[in-house]
Motif scaffolding. Structure first.
Motif, PDB file in Angstrom:
ATOM      1  N   ILE A   1       0.855  -1.185   0.000  1.00 23.34           N
ATOM      2  CA  ILE A   1       0.000   0.000   0.000  1.00 23.34           C
ATOM      3  C   ILE A   1       0.893   1.237   0.000  1.00 23.34           C
ATOM      4  O   ILE A   1       1.799   1.372   0.826  1.00 23.34           O
ATOM      5  N   ALA A   2       0.649   2.145  -0.939  1.00 27.94           N
ATOM      6  CA  ALA A   2       1.439   3.374  -1.052  1.00 27.94           C
ATOM      7  C   ALA A   2       1.055   4.340   0.068  1.00 27.94           C
ATOM      8  O   ALA A   2      -0.111   4.443   0.458  1.00 27.94           O
ATOM      9  N   PHE A   3       2.036   5.073   0.578  1.00 29.06           N
ATOM     10  CA  PHE A   3       1.771   5.994   1.688  1.00 29.06           C
ATOM     11  C   PHE A   3       0.843   7.134   1.292  1.00 29.06           C
ATOM     12  O   PHE A   3       0.017   7.567   2.105  1.00 29.06           O
ATOM     13  N   ASP A   4       0.956   7.652   0.089  1.00 31.56           N
ATOM     14  CA  ASP A   4       0.055   8.725  -0.329  1.00 31.56           C
ATOM     15  C   ASP A   4      -1.387   8.250  -0.282  1.00 31.56           C
ATOM     16  O   ASP A   4      -2.285   8.983   0.175  1.00 31.56           O
ATOM     17  N   TRP A   5      -1.611   7.029  -0.756  1.00 31.68           N
ATOM     18  CA  TRP A   5      -2.973   6.468  -0.716  1.00 31.68           C
ATOM     19  C   TRP A   5      -3.420   6.283   0.727  1.00 31.68           C
ATOM     20  O   TRP A   5      -4.547   6.631   1.094  1.00 31.68           O
ATOM     21  N   LEU A   6      -2.535   5.744   1.561  1.00 32.96           N
ATOM     22  CA  LEU A   6      -2.889   5.456   2.951  1.00 32.96           C
ATOM     23  C   LEU A   6      -3.211   6.734   3.714  1.00 32.96           C
ATOM     24  O   LEU A   6      -4.169   6.781   4.499  1.00 32.96           O
ATOM     25  N   LYS A   7      -2.440   7.781   3.477  1.00 32.62           N
ATOM     26  CA  LYS A   7      -2.701   9.046   4.160  1.00 32.62           C
ATOM     27  C   LYS A   7      -4.060   9.618   3.760  1.00 32.62           C
ATOM     28  O   LYS A   7      -4.809  10.113   4.615  1.00 32.62           O
ATOM     29  N   ASP A   8      -4.389   9.542   2.485  1.00 34.73           N
ATOM     30  CA  ASP A   8      -5.705  10.004   2.033  1.00 34.73           C
ATOM     31  C   ASP A   8      -6.818   9.178   2.673  1.00 34.73           C
ATOM     32  O   ASP A   8      -7.862   9.721   3.079  1.00 34.73           O
ATOM     33  N   PHE A   9      -6.597   7.873   2.758  1.00 34.61           N
ATOM     34  CA  PHE A   9      -7.594   6.998   3.380  1.00 34.61           C
ATOM     35  C   PHE A   9      -7.791   7.338   4.853  1.00 34.61           C
ATOM     36  O   PHE A   9      -8.923   7.400   5.343  1.00 34.61           O
ATOM     37  N   TYR A  10      -6.708   7.589   5.574  1.00 37.37           N
ATOM     38  CA  TYR A  10      -6.811   7.943   6.988  1.00 37.37           C
ATOM     39  C   TYR A  10      -7.583   9.246   7.182  1.00 37.37           C
ATOM     40  O   TYR A  10      -8.399   9.364   8.108  1.00 37.37           O
ATOM     41  N   VAL A  11      -7.338  10.227   6.332  1.00 35.57           N
ATOM     42  CA  VAL A  11      -8.062  11.498   6.441  1.00 35.57           C
ATOM     43  C   VAL A  11      -9.555  11.276   6.181  1.00 35.57           C
ATOM     44  O   VAL A  11     -10.412  11.800   6.907  1.00 35.57           O
ATOM     45  N   THR A  12      -9.857  10.489   5.143  1.00 36.64           N
ATOM     46  CA  THR A  12     -11.256  10.168   4.850  1.00 36.64           C
ATOM     47  C   THR A  12     -11.903   9.454   6.020  1.00 36.64           C
ATOM     48  O   THR A  12     -13.023   9.782   6.434  1.00 36.64           O
ATOM     49  N   ALA A  13     -11.199   8.474   6.567  1.00 41.12           N
ATOM     50  CA  ALA A  13     -11.737   7.712   7.692  1.00 41.12           C
ATOM     51  C   ALA A  13     -11.959   8.607   8.905  1.00 41.12           C
ATOM     52  O   ALA A  13     -12.970   8.484   9.607  1.00 41.12           O
ATOM     53  N   TYR A  14     -11.023   9.514   9.169  1.00 39.99           N
ATOM     54  CA  TYR A  14     -11.181  10.436  10.292  1.00 39.99           C
ATOM     55  C   TYR A  14     -12.480  11.226  10.160  1.00 39.99           C
ATOM     56  O   TYR A  14     -13.277  11.309  11.107  1.00 39.99           O
ATOM     57  N   HIS A  15     -12.705  11.802   8.982  1.00 41.18           N
ATOM     58  CA  HIS A  15     -13.901  12.628   8.792  1.00 41.18           C
ATOM     59  C   HIS A  15     -15.180  11.787   8.836  1.00 41.18           C
ATOM     60  O   HIS A  15     -16.201  12.246   9.367  1.00 41.18           O
ATOM     61  N   ARG A  16     -15.114  10.573   8.331  1.00 35.14           N
ATOM     62  CA  ARG A  16     -16.307   9.711   8.387  1.00 35.14           C
ATOM     63  C   ARG A  16     -16.613   9.319   9.833  1.00 35.14           C
ATOM     64  O   ARG A  16     -17.782   9.215  10.220  1.00 35.14           O
ATOM     65  N   LEU A  17     -15.604   9.103  10.620  1.00 32.10           N
ATOM     66  CA  LEU A  17     -15.825   8.770  12.028  1.00 32.10           C
ATOM     67  C   LEU A  17     -16.391   9.955  12.803  1.00 32.10           C
ATOM     68  O   LEU A  17     -17.273   9.789  13.649  1.00 32.10           O
ATOM     69  N   ARG A  18     -15.916  11.157  12.520  1.00 34.02           N
ATOM     70  CA  ARG A  18     -16.342  12.337  13.269  1.00 34.02           C
ATOM     71  C   ARG A  18     -17.656  12.938  12.742  1.00 34.02           C
ATOM     72  O   ARG A  18     -18.351  13.640  13.481  1.00 34.02           O
ATOM     73  N   ASP A  19     -17.979  12.697  11.488  1.00 39.32           N
ATOM     74  CA  ASP A  19     -19.160  13.311  10.852  1.00 39.32           C
ATOM     75  C   ASP A  19     -20.416  13.024  11.672  1.00 39.32           C
ATOM     76  O   ASP A  19     -20.737  11.873  11.975  1.00 39.32           O
ATOM     77  N   ALA A  20     -21.154  14.067  12.021  1.00 40.90           N
ATOM     78  CA  ALA A  20     -22.339  13.929  12.868  1.00 40.90           C
ATOM     79  C   ALA A  20     -23.406  13.046  12.241  1.00 40.90           C
ATOM     80  O   ALA A  20     -24.215  12.432  12.952  1.00 40.90           O
ATOM     81  N   ASP A  21     -23.431  12.978  10.908  1.00 40.27           N
ATOM     82  CA  ASP A  21     -24.435  12.176  10.219  1.00 40.27           C
ATOM     83  C   ASP A  21     -23.933  10.777   9.866  1.00 40.27           C
ATOM     84  O   ASP A  21     -24.669   9.975   9.296  1.00 40.27           O
ATOM     85  N   LYS A  22     -22.669  10.494  10.185  1.00 44.20           N
ATOM     86  CA  LYS A  22     -22.106   9.185   9.856  1.00 44.20           C
ATOM     87  C   LYS A  22     -21.661   8.492  11.140  1.00 44.20           C
ATOM     88  O   LYS A  22     -22.472   7.890  11.829  1.00 44.20           O
ATOM     89  N   GLY A  23     -20.370   8.577  11.496  1.00 47.38           N
ATOM     90  CA  GLY A  23     -19.922   7.894  12.705  1.00 47.38           C
ATOM     91  C   GLY A  23     -20.281   8.611  13.991  1.00 47.38           C
ATOM     92  O   GLY A  23     -20.569   7.992  15.011  1.00 47.38           O
ATOM     93  N   ALA A  24     -20.222   9.947  13.945  1.00 49.01           N
ATOM     94  CA  ALA A  24     -20.550  10.778  15.110  1.00 49.01           C
ATOM     95  C   ALA A  24     -19.690  10.422  16.333  1.00 49.01           C
ATOM     96  O   ALA A  24     -20.160  10.442  17.473  1.00 49.01           O
ATOM     97  N   LEU A  25     -18.421  10.108  16.106  1.00 46.73           N
ATOM     98  CA  LEU A  25     -17.531   9.789  17.216  1.00 46.73           C
ATOM     99  C   LEU A  25     -17.156  11.067  17.947  1.00 46.73           C
ATOM    100  O   LEU A  25     -16.596  11.988  17.349  1.00 46.73           O
ATOM    101  N   PRO A  26     -17.441  11.162  19.248  1.00 42.01           N
ATOM    102  CA  PRO A  26     -17.140  12.389  19.995  1.00 42.01           C
ATOM    103  C   PRO A  26     -15.632  12.661  20.006  1.00 42.01           C
ATOM    104  O   PRO A  26     -14.824  11.743  19.940  1.00 42.01           O
ATOM    105  N   THR A  27     -15.273  13.923  20.118  1.00 40.04           N
ATOM    106  CA  THR A  27     -13.857  14.284  20.078  1.00 40.04           C
ATOM    107  C   THR A  27     -13.107  13.888  21.347  1.00 40.04           C
ATOM    108  O   THR A  27     -11.882  13.971  21.374  1.00 40.04           O
TER     109      THR A  27
END
Length: 289
Positions: A82-108
């Motif tokens: 797995i390329a690091f550029d791809w992995l970093k983009d995936f981590y950022v996407t995952a972070y926002h999906r976890l925190r998104d109030a309408d998706k994961g809604a994970l508290p800070t």
């Protein structure tokens, strides 16, 4: 389709997950569901996005296609790192999906944890703002690194007590201290396993599970083993205490029974744990199969 191809990664010898958009999306949806279900539980420290992605750094060292032979070679076609550029983009996407109030809604107050892909140096500029600090859009992010003496051996660490101690003190310890300036760092996996204790070169922790025979007889006395394990425990605990927490991996493969210890400064009080070492003695009246 596995993020690493390891024997604990879902499908041994196959590493194609990151190449398949539907599989990637499925992982993101699972993270959202976990966050919704458990995100407000008091006992939850946080959620780690994915475990041990096998990256372009670790791929040659791990030698997946040889070390973990695929049961279905046809299924394994196209396997790769797995390329690091791809992995970093995936981590950022995952972070926002976890925190998104309408998706994961994970508290800070719950951490989003990401694994370093076996190259901790890659993450110094990750999630940084123009001032070099963590960008305001990211809160409570923790870097997870897994450090083993068997990996040190693969990196050229001499298979001696002195070699292990020197590597831990002069490579692992400053590495954890430096990266703690960028993120809270937890050593999510570590243990006492090493080839000296096994009495044979394990070639990076290989076992009978992937074709590596063990020693035919013990090479160390019980007292020598105790001294060895207490020594590598002491130096590693000192190194990991430069970060924010650590978890002992206590699943038994090639070594004797160990006691698992997990310490995490979840509230980030910047306090470390001091341990009085203890002796483990088997109950000879209750043999284990």
């Amino acid at each position: 389709m596995s993020q690493n191809g390891f024997d604990n990664g879902g499908i041994s010898g196959v590493c194609k997950w990151a190449q398949l958009p539907d599989e990637v999306e499925f992982v993101l949806s699972v993270l959202e569901r976990l966050a919704k279900r458990y995100g407000h539980r008091q006992a939850l420290m946080g959620i780690e996005i994915i475990n041990e992605p096998n990256t372009t750094t670790s791929w040659p060292m791990m030698n997946v296609t040889e070390r973990y032979k695929a049961v279905d070679p046809e299924l394994a076609e196209g396997t790769g790192p797995i390329a690091f550029d791809w992995l970093k983009d995936f981590y950022v996407t995952a972070y926002h999906r976890l925190r998104d109030a309408d998706k994961g809604a994970l508290p800070t107050d719950k951490a989003v944890v990401f694994h370093d892909g076996f190259d901790i140096e890659q993450w110094k500029d990750f999630m940084r703002g123009s001032d070099g600090r963590l960008a305001p859009e990211f809160e409570n992010v923790v870097l997870d690194t897994h450090q083993y003496l068997m990996t040190a051996e693969m990196m050229g660490c001499p298979q001696t007590v002195e070699g292990y101690d020197d590597f831990v003190r002069n490579t692992y310890a400053p590495m954890i201290a430096e990266m703690s300036e960028y993120f809270p760092v937890i050593v999510g996996e570590w243990c006492l396993f090493n080839s000296v204790g096994c009495g044979v070169d394990t070639h990076g922790g290989q076992s009978v599970l992937n074709g590596e025979e063990g020693a035919q007889a013990e090479t160390l006395t019980a007292e020598q083993k105790r001294s060895l394990y207490q020594g590598v425990a002491e130096s590693q605990l000192a190194a990991w205490s430069k970060g924010s927490g650590f978890y002992y991996w206590n699943y038994k493969l090639l070594t004797g029974t160990m006691v698992g210890v997990a310490v995490t400064d979840a509230a980030l009080h910047e306090k470390t744990a001091d341990f009085d070492f203890f002796d483990y003695e088997a109950d000879e009246t209750k043999p284990v199969d």
